[in-house]
Design an enzyme around this catalytic site. Structure first.
Site, mmCIF file in Angstrom:
data_model
loop_
_atom_site.group_PDB
_atom_site.id
_atom_site.type_symbol
_atom_site.label_atom_id
_atom_site.label_comp_id
_atom_site.label_asym_id
_atom_site.label_seq_id
_atom_site.Cartn_x
_atom_site.Cartn_y
_atom_site.Cartn_z
ATOM 1 N N GLY A 242 56.779 -32.835 8.528
ATOM 2 C CA GLY A 242 55.719 -32.970 9.527
ATOM 3 C C GLY A 242 54.396 -32.365 9.125
ATOM 4 N N GLU A 284 61.767 -30.751 4.649
ATOM 5 C CA GLU A 284 61.886 -32.202 4.423
ATOM 6 C C GLU A 284 60.555 -32.914 4.558
ATOM 7 O OE1 GLU A 284 66.162 -32.937 6.540
ATOM 8 O OE2 GLU A 284 64.357 -33.586 7.549
ATOM 9 N N PRO A 285 59.579 -32.591 3.766
ATOM 10 C CA PRO A 285 58.301 -33.277 3.921
ATOM 11 C C PRO A 285 58.363 -34.709 3.394
ATOM 12 C CG PRO A 285 58.236 -31.776 2.061
ATOM 13 C CD PRO A 285 59.585 -31.616 2.677
ATOM 14 N N ARG A 287 55.311 -37.382 4.311
ATOM 15 C CA ARG A 287 53.888 -37.708 4.185
ATOM 16 C C ARG A 287 53.137 -36.753 3.261
ATOM 17 N NH1 ARG A 287 51.665 -39.632 8.908
ATOM 18 N NH2 ARG A 287 53.569 -38.767 9.785
ATOM 19 N N ARG A 324 50.232 -48.574 10.958
ATOM 20 C CA ARG A 324 49.956 -47.311 11.660
ATOM 21 C C ARG A 324 48.761 -47.371 12.613
ATOM 22 N NH1 ARG A 324 48.959 -42.962 9.693
ATOM 23 N NH2 ARG A 324 50.408 -41.698 10.890
ATOM 24 N N CYS A 355 47.720 -62.594 13.522
ATOM 25 C CA CYS A 355 47.337 -63.169 14.814
ATOM 26 C C CYS A 355 47.641 -62.176 15.923
ATOM 27 C CB CYS A 355 48.076 -64.472 15.024
ATOM 28 S SG CYS A 355 47.617 -65.676 13.791
ATOM 29 N N GLU A 356 46.928 -61.085 15.916
ATOM 30 C CA GLU A 356 47.110 -60.005 16.894
ATOM 31 C C GLU A 356 45.770 -59.334 17.079
ATOM 32 O OE1 GLU A 356 49.844 -58.571 18.461
ATOM 33 O OE2 GLU A 356 51.149 -60.077 17.573
HETATM 34 N N1 LLP Z 1 62.618 -35.159 8.579
HETATM 35 C C1 LLP Z 1 62.954 -35.893 9.640
HETATM 36 C C2 LLP Z 1 64.251 -35.663 10.275
HETATM 37 C C3 LLP Z 1 62.076 -36.861 10.140
HETATM 38 O O1 LLP Z 1 62.412 -37.572 11.203
HETATM 39 C C4 LLP Z 1 60.842 -37.077 9.486
HETATM 40 C C5 LLP Z 1 59.916 -38.089 9.965
HETATM 41 C C6 LLP Z 1 60.539 -36.303 8.361
HETATM 42 C C7 LLP Z 1 61.446 -35.340 7.935
HETATM 43 C C8 LLP Z 1 59.265 -36.454 7.568
HETATM 44 O O2 LLP Z 1 58.149 -36.308 8.334
HETATM 45 P P1 LLP Z 1 56.706 -36.216 7.606
HETATM 46 O O3 LLP Z 1 56.706 -34.981 6.754
HETATM 47 O O4 LLP Z 1 56.546 -37.443 6.812
HETATM 48 O O5 LLP Z 1 55.744 -36.158 8.738
HETATM 49 N N2 LLP Z 1 56.246 -43.392 10.679
HETATM 50 C C9 LLP Z 1 55.437 -42.382 11.287
HETATM 51 C C10 LLP Z 1 56.006 -41.056 11.465
HETATM 52 C C11 LLP Z 1 57.432 -41.021 11.928
HETATM 53 C C12 LLP Z 1 58.172 -40.113 11.054
HETATM 54 C C13 LLP Z 1 59.531 -39.895 11.555
HETATM 55 N N3 LLP Z 1 60.249 -38.875 10.916
HETATM 56 C C14 LLP Z 1 54.040 -42.374 10.715
HETATM 57 O O6 LLP Z 1 53.653 -43.362 10.136
HETATM 58 O O7 LLP Z 1 53.292 -41.433 10.928
#
Ligand code: LLP
Length: 428
Positions: A242, A284-285, A287, A324, A355-356
């Site tokens: 996150g 668990e990063p 992004r 997104r 088409c949105e």
């Molecule tokens: N761990 C778990 C259990 C998760 O559900 C997620 C993201 C992550 C790690 C990694 O999160 P990050 O570090 O990437 O923020 N598709 C969306 C975000 C939904 C992510 C869901 N889970 C977006 O485009 O922003």
């Protein structure tokens, strides 16, 4: 990772004009140097700084053999959330013992696949899964290590659609005593499950640490309760991902240490004070590792001027390759890649070709006078672009290229019409 030469945008030492010439548009491009920079940031702030830790890449952000193999080399773990992601990891020869499996509705087939391949650990998301997994292990006469993903009941300061820690969430085991305590007891007593500890993921694109710290308090309490009630010491704690990145000037992401240090400090102090063993800690990063390393290149097509209202600039992709903005109202910045040094005198809306009406990639972009044939580079598109791509309007999924210094290599081929339709049966 970006530079300008003769009015043209370069990714590392590769001209974007050469990239579009060679691979076409739309195109996902990654800077390998940038990914490695982020990997090193995680090592420096977390895995090398604190003993007994590991970082898993949440491959949902961008799941291809290339990134799996790069992270394998760098000693990372991989967090997968489906049979498909697990398949990609295995196909990439990612070490099984470094794979962890998240997800709120893993199917029996997916769990069997995980067990048969002896992956590192399964993050159990709910009580039903706990029982099902135990039963499956018994049938297969196999043991596995598990963590509990808990719902810490905290709000996070991000888009409501990507917050996951609040009580009313589909993810995680609720903290009600009559749910969590019997689940812990069951896991401890199971012959087949080795109960390692707790996991949370409180939301995505976070730019402050409040939610992580509140969730940590919940975990610390659970660690203590587990010892007091069941005389069992937790070995493991996973803080999820996150960590926010910079998409536009409106984002002020924290350095990773600003997340990690307060969490580790609180955890270590708590354990020392309560004579608890400091658990193995993981993160668990997703992004954070790949987001800023990605640039999407589009060719500008039709331009529509509505006098006194707006100038619409259409590009040859859109919500199919980056959903997104449409899904979360996510904001991006972009550069006209063949006019980088020119003054940004225009305000335009960049739209896709779907088409949105919601297929608007950038609502307000300041740019030089933009014309059909120009190349638009949308920045910080490395996370959740390719991985959320779809075939709406039967648009093929773009190719993916990685740049390393003066070189580029194709890591995902552009989908053809034929490949897109391969499973569709023609006979009526
Ligand atoms: N761990 C778990 C259990 C998760 O559900 C997620 C993201 C992550 C790690 C990694 O999160 P990050 O570090 O990437 O923020 N598709 C969306 C975000 C939904 C992510 C869901 N889970 C977006 O485009 O922003």
């Amino acid at each position: 990772m970006l530079k300008i030469e003769n009015n043209v945008l370069y990714i590392e030492n590769k001209s974007t004009m050469d990239l579009v010439q060679e691979y076409g548009t739309p195109l996902y491009v990654y800077s390998e140097k940038k990914i490695i920079e982020k990997i090193n940031e995680i090592k420096k702030a977390f895995t090398l700084k604190y003993p007994n830790t590991h970082a898993a890449y949440a491959c949902k952000a961008f799941c291809t053999p290339y990134i799996c193999q790069l992270l394998e080399r760098e000693g990372f773990w991989l967090d997968v959330v489906s049979g498909g992601e697990l398949y990609t990891a295995l196909r990439s020869k990612f070490p099984r013992e470094r794979i962890e499996f998240n997800g709120n509705n893993k199917s029996k087939e997916e769990l069997v696949m995980a067990l048969e391949n002896n992956i590192g650990r399964i993050v159990v998301d709910n009580v039903a899964e706990l029982y099902a997994l135990n039963k499956l292990c018994k049938e297969l006469e196999q043991k596995t290590e598990i963590l509990f993903r808990i719902t810490p009941g905290v709000m996070s300061d991000t888009h409501d659609f990507i917050t996951t820690g609040k009580k009313d969430s589909k993810f995680g085991i609720p903290l009600d005593n009559d749910i969590i305590l019997p689940a812990i007891q069951y896991a401890i007593q199971s012959e087949y499950l080795k109960f390692l500890g707790f996991h949370f993921h409180v939301g995505s694109q976070l730019q402050n640490i409040d939610a992580h710290l509140s969730a940590l308090e919940v975990v610390l309490n659970l660690i203590q309760v587990t010892r007091e009630r069941f005389n069992y010491e937790i070995n493991d704690f996973n803080m999820g991902g996150g960590f926010g990145i910079r998409y536009t000037d409106e984002d002020f992401p924290l350095g990773l240490s600003q997340f990690v240090d307060p969490i580790m400090e609180r955890l270590i102090n708590f354990c020392n004070k309560n004579s608890l063993r400091i658990p193995h800690v993981s993160m668990e990063p997703g992004r954070f590792l790949v987001g800023e390393a990605g640039v999407q290149l589009y060719r500008v097509g039709n331009i529509k001027i509505i006098p006194g209202v707006r100038k619409y600039v259409s590009v040859d992709g859109g919500m199919t390759d980056n959903i997104r903005p449409g899904l979360y109202g996510a904001k991006y910045d972009a550069i006209v890649a063949n006019k980088v040094s020119e003054n940004r005198t225009e305000l335009v809306s960049v739209c896709g070709k779907c088409c949105e009406s919601t297929d608007i990639l950038i609502k307000e972009l300041k740019c030089p006078v933009i014309e059909a044939g120009d190349v638009l580079a949308v920045l910080s598109t490395g996370a959740y672009g390719y991985s959320m791509a779809n075939n709406y309007n039967k648009l093929p999924i773009p190719a993916v290229v990685v740049v390393n210094d003066y070189d580029s290599k194709l890591i995902v081929k552009r989908q053809s019409y034929e490949q897109m339709s391969i499973n569709e049966i023609v006979e009526f």
